[in-house]
Design a protein around this motif. Structure first.
Motif, PDB file in Angstrom:
ATOM      1  N   LYS B 296       0.835  -1.212   0.000  1.00 43.95           N
ATOM      2  CA  LYS B 296       0.000   0.000   0.000  1.00 43.95           C
ATOM      3  C   LYS B 296       0.861   1.249   0.000  1.00 43.95           C
ATOM      4  CE  LYS B 296      -3.952  -2.078   2.357  1.00 43.95           C
ATOM      5  NZ  LYS B 296      -4.768  -2.117   3.596  1.00 43.95           N
ATOM      6  N   THR B 297       1.928   1.227   0.806  1.00 42.48           N
ATOM      7  CA  THR B 297       2.821   2.385   0.833  1.00 42.48           C
ATOM      8  C   THR B 297       3.470   2.600  -0.526  1.00 42.48           C
ATOM      9  OG1 THR B 297       3.263   1.922   3.159  1.00 42.48           O
ATOM     10  CG2 THR B 297       4.764   3.416   2.035  1.00 42.48           C
ATOM     11  N   LEU B 298       3.913   1.477  -1.136  1.00 40.70           N
ATOM     12  CA  LEU B 298       4.510   1.591  -2.469  1.00 40.70           C
ATOM     13  C   LEU B 298       3.509   2.168  -3.464  1.00 40.70           C
ATOM     14  CD1 LEU B 298       6.544  -1.712  -2.866  1.00 40.70           C
ATOM     15  CD2 LEU B 298       7.446   0.606  -2.929  1.00 40.70           C
ATOM     16  N   HIS B 299       2.252   1.736  -3.337  1.00 45.10           N
ATOM     17  CA  HIS B 299       1.230   2.231  -4.255  1.00 45.10           C
ATOM     18  C   HIS B 299       1.097   3.746  -4.144  1.00 45.10           C
ATOM     19  CE1 HIS B 299      -2.396   2.150  -6.683  1.00 45.10           C
ATOM     20  NE2 HIS B 299      -3.015   2.853  -5.754  1.00 45.10           N
ATOM     21  N   GLU B 300       1.087   4.238  -2.905  1.00 44.60           N
ATOM     22  CA  GLU B 300       0.977   5.687  -2.711  1.00 44.60           C
ATOM     23  C   GLU B 300       2.184   6.407  -3.286  1.00 44.60           C
ATOM     24  OE1 GLU B 300      -1.575   5.362   1.449  1.00 44.60           O
ATOM     25  OE2 GLU B 300       0.425   6.264   1.416  1.00 44.60           O
ATOM     26  N   ASN B 301       3.370   5.838  -3.053  1.00 46.06           N
ATOM     27  CA  ASN B 301       4.583   6.475  -3.574  1.00 46.06           C
ATOM     28  C   ASN B 301       4.566   6.509  -5.101  1.00 46.06           C
ATOM     29  OD1 ASN B 301       5.422   6.755  -0.976  1.00 46.06           O
ATOM     30  ND2 ASN B 301       6.821   5.021  -0.991  1.00 46.06           N
ATOM     31  N   LEU B 302       4.171   5.384  -5.705  1.00 45.80           N
ATOM     32  CA  LEU B 302       4.139   5.335  -7.165  1.00 45.80           C
ATOM     33  C   LEU B 302       3.130   6.335  -7.719  1.00 45.80           C
ATOM     34  CD1 LEU B 302       4.349   1.490  -7.748  1.00 45.80           C
ATOM     35  CD2 LEU B 302       6.086   3.183  -8.317  1.00 45.80           C
ATOM     36  N   GLN B 303       1.977   6.447  -7.045  1.00 47.08           N
ATOM     37  CA  GLN B 303       0.955   7.386  -7.516  1.00 47.08           C
ATOM     38  C   GLN B 303       1.487   8.814  -7.474  1.00 47.08           C
ATOM     39  OE1 GLN B 303      -1.937   6.060  -8.655  1.00 47.08           O
ATOM     40  NE2 GLN B 303      -2.369   8.085  -9.490  1.00 47.08           N
ATOM     41  N   MET B 304       2.221   9.128  -6.390  1.00 51.92           N
ATOM     42  CA  MET B 304       2.791  10.472  -6.275  1.00 51.92           C
ATOM     43  C   MET B 304       3.773  10.736  -7.410  1.00 51.92           C
ATOM     44  SD  MET B 304       4.980  11.993  -3.116  1.00 51.92           S
ATOM     45  CE  MET B 304       3.797  11.421  -1.905  1.00 51.92           C
ATOM     46  N   ILE B 305       4.621   9.742  -7.698  1.00 48.40           N
ATOM     47  CA  ILE B 305       5.612   9.912  -8.760  1.00 48.40           C
ATOM     48  C   ILE B 305       4.918  10.099 -10.100  1.00 48.40           C
ATOM     49  CG2 ILE B 305       7.431   8.709 -10.030  1.00 48.40           C
ATOM     50  CD1 ILE B 305       8.285   7.495  -7.350  1.00 48.40           C
ATOM     51  N   VAL B 306       3.856   9.326 -10.334  1.00 45.57           N
ATOM     52  CA  VAL B 306       3.143   9.437 -11.607  1.00 45.57           C
ATOM     53  C   VAL B 306       2.533  10.823 -11.751  1.00 45.57           C
ATOM     54  CG1 VAL B 306       1.136   8.601 -12.862  1.00 45.57           C
ATOM     55  CG2 VAL B 306       2.722   6.979 -11.849  1.00 45.57           C
ATOM     56  N   ASN B 307       1.931  11.321 -10.674  1.00 42.34           N
ATOM     57  CA  ASN B 307       1.309  12.642 -10.753  1.00 42.34           C
ATOM     58  C   ASN B 307       2.339  13.723 -11.064  1.00 42.34           C
ATOM     59  OD1 ASN B 307      -1.204  11.618 -10.203  1.00 42.34           O
ATOM     60  ND2 ASN B 307      -1.005  11.885  -7.991  1.00 42.34           N
ATOM     61  N   LYS B 308       3.447  13.688 -10.334  1.00 42.97           N
ATOM     62  CA  LYS B 308       4.452  14.732 -10.537  1.00 42.97           C
ATOM     63  C   LYS B 308       5.082  14.617 -11.919  1.00 42.97           C
ATOM     64  CE  LYS B 308       5.507  15.706  -5.738  1.00 42.97           C
ATOM     65  NZ  LYS B 308       6.545  15.887  -4.706  1.00 42.97           N
ATOM     66  N   ALA B 309       5.332  13.378 -12.347  1.00 43.79           N
ATOM     67  CA  ALA B 309       5.928  13.195 -13.679  1.00 43.79           C
ATOM     68  C   ALA B 309       4.982  13.688 -14.758  1.00 43.79           C
ATOM     69  CB  ALA B 309       6.267  11.725 -13.887  1.00 43.79           C
ATOM     70  N   SER B 310       3.676  13.442 -14.567  1.00 42.12           N
ATOM     71  CA  SER B 310       2.711  13.917 -15.559  1.00 42.12           C
ATOM     72  C   SER B 310       2.726  15.427 -15.633  1.00 42.12           C
ATOM     73  CB  SER B 310       1.315  13.412 -15.198  1.00 42.12           C
ATOM     74  OG  SER B 310       1.298  12.006 -15.176  1.00 42.12           O
ATOM     75  N   GLN B 311       2.787  16.061 -14.477  1.00 42.65           N
ATOM     76  CA  GLN B 311       2.831  17.526 -14.471  1.00 42.65           C
ATOM     77  C   GLN B 311       4.083  18.027 -15.171  1.00 42.65           C
ATOM     78  OE1 GLN B 311       2.454  18.815 -10.456  1.00 42.65           O
ATOM     79  NE2 GLN B 311       0.357  18.050 -10.208  1.00 42.65           N
ATOM     80  N   ALA B 312       5.216  17.375 -14.892  1.00 42.74           N
ATOM     81  CA  ALA B 312       6.469  17.810 -15.517  1.00 42.74           C
ATOM     82  C   ALA B 312       6.412  17.638 -17.029  1.00 42.74           C
ATOM     83  CB  ALA B 312       7.634  17.023 -14.929  1.00 42.74           C
ATOM     84  N   VAL B 313       5.821  16.530 -17.479  1.00 43.66           N
ATOM     85  CA  VAL B 313       5.746  16.292 -18.925  1.00 43.66           C
ATOM     86  C   VAL B 313       4.858  17.324 -19.581  1.00 43.66           C
ATOM     87  CG1 VAL B 313       4.892  14.686 -20.663  1.00 43.66           C
ATOM     88  CG2 VAL B 313       6.281  13.848 -18.771  1.00 43.66           C
ATOM     89  N   PHE B 314       3.724  17.628 -18.932  1.00 40.15           N
ATOM     90  CA  PHE B 314       2.802  18.600 -19.528  1.00 40.15           C
ATOM     91  C   PHE B 314       3.422  19.976 -19.614  1.00 40.15           C
ATOM     92  CE2 PHE B 314      -0.043  15.519 -20.170  1.00 40.15           C
ATOM     93  CZ  PHE B 314      -0.886  15.123 -19.146  1.00 40.15           C
ATOM     94  N   LYS B 315       4.241  20.360 -18.619  1.00 38.90           N
ATOM     95  CA  LYS B 315       4.892  21.673 -18.667  1.00 38.90           C
ATOM     96  C   LYS B 315       5.939  21.688 -19.764  1.00 38.90           C
ATOM     97  CE  LYS B 315       4.247  22.864 -13.836  1.00 38.90           C
ATOM     98  NZ  LYS B 315       4.911  23.109 -12.535  1.00 38.90           N
TER      99      LYS B 315
END
Lengths: 153, 315
Positions: B296-315
């Motif tokens: 569960k902790t890994l899932h949360e960490n991965l979700q955070m990374i995906v969100n931030k990476a998506s934001q970085a890609v969009f910028k």
């Protein structure tokens, strides 16, 4: 010889309803009554009545009986001479004081002007209380911190 | 012989760290208390401004332009019938009730009875309005003088204020002394010298960083949540810390993957679409509770990374 108006005002001030003003020396009559020991007679330029008119109430002691403080700005002055003019000394030493800027005795004040001064005086009292409380609060807790540090070592 | 010194040093360092942490917490609490005192002061000052403006707005023009001796005489006529019109009286009574509701920190019963007397009087004049508002302002000032934590200390000081020096405590000057002429021939009245109080230096924000790091480390004592690991290159020997050298034969993958340890082996997940049929219930039964929480902790960490990476890609 006092004028009849002054006597009427003095009589009305005897009631309890005006005592709320005495604590902050807002009224001239209350400031006059605060002078327990003043070294100058009524004929001097800095007599009790003239001092009270200029906003000063007595904050002296038996040893230093010529100390007076303004009820608005809190400036305390001593070393008075018989020829001193209280209004001029007030403006000279506290040019930022709203009452000194006004240079208007109480008998010529309007209700609006009095209310403005009232607000200023009450806010000054609040700020003074906060400052004193904060300093005592910090001082006491620093004592506890020193005791804690000393005990731990 | 040298090994016996290490535990003592570590124990001593731990005690020092505990003490410093307590001091740091103390400073944080002090700062928050002082900030709350400042906010309380600001609240009362704005309340005073509001009440003065309300009073100036409610008082009639004729009354506002009156001189103070006349108004002071009006105070004596509080119990008599007023010369004001009925509509004006209603307006003044409404302002009295409004001022009553605006006050915070209710007054004690003795003062309350005085207010009741004023409210019950017929034909209230402007003087009573002035007295009521002034009383409320002064009561606001009085309410400030009984803060909770040091109530007993303030009670002792309240007794001292009854002495001749009481006024000094209320309006004692704390401003810097003004310049007076030094000539001896004409001596002017001089102001008393006041010593300004030294302000306490606040703690730097950098001092709070170790606390945060310690909180992070307490979660996972061995490995941080995110770490960059390197696979051994082909032919490179990976040395073990606990024994003989270990030859690594596993080749690094080019794709992201997750390895989940289970009772009888390792469940390796690949970045392919996973169907529900492929997940065998036998394998999942071997998962223990700790591993499930870790997932569960890994899932949360991965979700955070995906969100931030998506934001970085969009910028």
């Amino acid at each position: 010889m006092e004028s009849p108006v002054v006597n009427e005002v003095a009589a009305s001030l005897g009631g309890e309803k005006l005592e709320v003003f005495r604590k902050l020396n807002l009224l001239e009559q209350h400031r006059v009554e605060s002078y327990k020991s003043w070294p100058f007679p009524e004929t001097a330029s800095c007599s009790i009545s003239k001092m009270a008119e200029a906003g000063f109430y007595w904050t002296g002691t038996k040893r230093e009986n010529d100390t007076a403080t303004c009820f608005v700005c809190g400036k305390t002055l001593d070393g008075w001479e018989p020829e001193d003019d209280p209004w001029k000394e007030h403006v000279k030493h506290a040019p930022q004081c709203e009452f000194a800027k006004l240079s208007c005795p109480e008998r010529n004040l309007t209700v609006s002007q009095f209310l403005e001064i009232l607000g200023t005086v009450v806010k000054g009292s609040i700020e003074k209380t906060c400052k004193a409380f904060k300093s005592s609060f910090v001082r006491e807790n620093e004592k506890r911190l020193d005791e804690f540090t000393r005990n731990q070592k | 012989m040298p090994r016996t010194k290490i535990p003592k040093n570590s124990k001593r360092n731990r005690e020092v760290a505990n003490r410093e942490e307590k001091v740091r917490l103390y400073e944080l609490k002090m700062d928050s208390r002082l900030i709350s005192i400042d906010s309380l002061e600001t609240k009362f000052l704005s309340a005073v401004d509001h009440q003065v403006k309300t009073l100036l707005g409610q008082v009639q023009k004729e009354l506002a332009n009156l001189k103070m001796p006349e108004v002071l005489r009006l105070f004596e006529e509080l119990d008599r019938f007023s010369d004001f019109k009925a509509s004006d009286q209603t307006q003044l009574l409404a302002s009295m009730s409004m001022s009553g509701s605006a006050i915070e920190g209710h007054a004690p019963s003795a003062t309350g009875s005085r207010n009741d007397e004023e409210d019950s009087s017929i034909g209230a004049s402007g003087g009573s309005i002035l007295a009521a508002h002034t009383g409320s302002l002064l009561r606001s000032t009085k309410a400030m003088r009984t803060p909770g934590p040091l109530h007993s200390a303030r009670a002792r000081r309240a007794r001292r204020s009854r002495s001749a020096c009481g006024d000094l405590n209320i309006l004692h000057s704390a401003k810097p002394p003004s310049i007076s002429s030094s000539s001896s021939s004409s001596r002017n009245s001089r102001s008393k010298l006041r010593t300004p109080m030294a302000s306490r230096a606040k703690a730097f924000s950098a001092d709070r960083t170790p606390l945060k790091q310690k909180q992070m480390r307490s979660g996972s004592p061995t490995t941080p949540p995110m770490a960059f690991l390197r696979y051994p290159k082909p032919g490179e020997v990976a040395l073990s810390k606990y024994g003989s050298p270990m030859v690594a034969q596993v080749m690094p993958d080019k794709f992201a993957n997750v390895n989940i340890p289970i009772r009888n082996g390792v469940l390796s997940l690949r970045p392919k679409k996973l169907d529900a049929d492929e997940v065998e219930s036998n394998l999942l039964e071997n998962l223990d509770e700790d591993t499930l929480n870790q997932i569960k902790t890994l899932h949360e960490n991965l979700q955070m990374i995906v969100n931030k990476a998506s934001q970085a890609v969009f910028k």
